[in-house]
Design a protein around this motif. Structure first.
Motif, PDB file in Angstrom:
ATOM      1  N   SER A  88       0.824  -1.044   0.179  1.00 20.20           N
ATOM      2  CA  SER A  88      -0.049  -0.125  -0.041  1.00 20.20           C
ATOM      3  C   SER A  88       0.843   1.174  -0.114  1.00 20.20           C
ATOM      4  N   GLY A  89       0.445   2.280  -0.793  1.00 17.09           N
ATOM      5  CA  GLY A  89       1.433   3.483  -1.103  1.00 17.09           C
ATOM      6  C   GLY A  89       2.612   3.372  -1.970  1.00 17.09           C
ATOM      7  N   GLU A  90       3.268   2.118  -2.174  1.00 13.91           N
ATOM      8  CA  GLU A  90       4.469   2.019  -2.987  1.00 13.91           C
ATOM      9  C   GLU A  90       4.297   2.599  -4.455  1.00 13.91           C
ATOM     10  N   LEU A  92       2.684   5.225  -5.349  1.00 11.98           N
ATOM     11  CA  LEU A  92       2.626   6.511  -5.436  1.00 11.98           C
ATOM     12  C   LEU A  92       4.011   7.051  -4.939  1.00 11.98           C
ATOM     13  N   ALA A  93       4.487   6.285  -4.012  1.00 13.36           N
ATOM     14  CA  ALA A  93       5.871   6.893  -3.565  1.00 13.36           C
ATOM     15  C   ALA A  93       7.019   6.611  -4.767  1.00 13.36           C
ATOM     16  N   ASN A 122      -3.616   4.619  -6.797  1.00  8.93           N
ATOM     17  CA  ASN A 122      -4.496   5.403  -5.967  1.00  8.93           C
ATOM     18  C   ASN A 122      -3.546   6.772  -5.589  1.00  8.93           C
ATOM     19  N   ASN A 123      -4.097   7.914  -5.847  1.00  8.73           N
ATOM     20  CA  ASN A 123      -3.266   9.294  -5.248  1.00  8.73           C
ATOM     21  C   ASN A 123      -3.582   9.552  -3.966  1.00  8.73           C
ATOM     22  N   GLU A 124      -3.138  10.714  -3.644  1.00  7.70           N
ATOM     23  CA  GLU A 124      -3.029  11.071  -2.167  1.00  7.70           C
ATOM     24  C   GLU A 124      -4.478  11.268  -1.662  1.00  7.70           C
TER      25      GLU A 124
END
Length: 239
Positions: A88-90, A92-93, A122-124
């Motif tokens: 999760s979040g990888e 976007l990072a 998925n963006n911020e």
């Protein structure tokens, strides 16, 4: 010999819709390439053939459930897939870390795509967006309007390119022009619901002594389509 106004397929006897065939035989020709093609048997479903999978709904053709079929289609192996899932979040990072990327070569998106080569994440704000569009937004600012698209100067968006130096905002018209220039726009017979072939269009333009309505009936399209073809508003690229 078929009577005038009736389907030319022996033993049919239904009214002609176009090309000398009835609507049923035209539908078979469009779907299978042969007006005499037999209707395919309904697909039978059963348990997935992969060891340890208890899911039902496997096609008799692939013998795989939906999940394993997608893995085989995407990775070439129904057992693959889990190791490709990002934390999760990888994604976007990774995208943020490459906003300042420098280089002329394409920068390929290494995570999930929409099935057409274009990456997604998925963006911020938690919105599910295209990776190339999000990269363009972070590298070049917000789009001038919601209708603007993120254009690729390299023409390799379908290969997952997200190089910020290859991206720019453009209108729908500019996007279409880019796709045409790069050869990624589907034209003519390549369009999935195309009713005519290149040979059909050439025959329509070469027809002498036939009205547009006659041509429309012969080729199974409406008169407006014939008018656009003759005035090169449709299939304009075909010489």
């Amino acid at each position: 010999m078929a009577k005038a106004g009736l389907c030319s397929i022996a033993g049919c006897g239904k009214p002609v819709k176009g090309r000398g065939w009835c609507s049923a035989h035209i539908a078979k020709w469009r779907k299978y390439g042969d007006p005499l093609a037999s209707v395919r048997r309904p697909t039978q479903y059963g348990p997935c053939a992969m060891p340890g999978c208890s899911k039902q709904g496997a096609s008799s053709r692939s013998m795989l459930c939906g999940a394993h079929y997608k893995r085989r289609w995407r990775y070439g192996d129904p057992n693959k897939g889990a190791e490709f899932r990002a934390a999760s979040g990888e994604p976007l990072a990774w995208l943020i870390a490459h906003v300042a990327h420098v280089g002329e070569d394409c920068l390929k998106w290494p995570f999930a795509d929409r099935g057409n080569g274009y990456g997604c994440l998925n963006n911020e704000a938690g919105e599910f967006v295209g990776a190339h569009r999000e990269m363009c937004r972070k590298a070049h600012g917000e789009p001038p309007s919601a209708d603007h698209a993120a254009l690729h100067s390299c023409g390799m968006g379908h290969e997952g390119c997200v190089n910020p130096q290859h991206l720019r905002w453009g209108t729908v018209t500019e996007n279409a022009a880019d796709r045409y220039e790069h050869g990624t726009m589907k034209l003519g017979e390549d369009v999935h619901n195309a009713k005519l072939t290149e040979d059909d269009v050439k025959a329509i333009r070469a027809a002498v002594g036939k009205s547009q309505n006659e041509l429309a009936r012969e080729f199974g399209v409406n008169q407006a389509t014939i008018w656009k073809i003759l005035h090169r508003l449709a299939w304009r690229w075909l010489k």
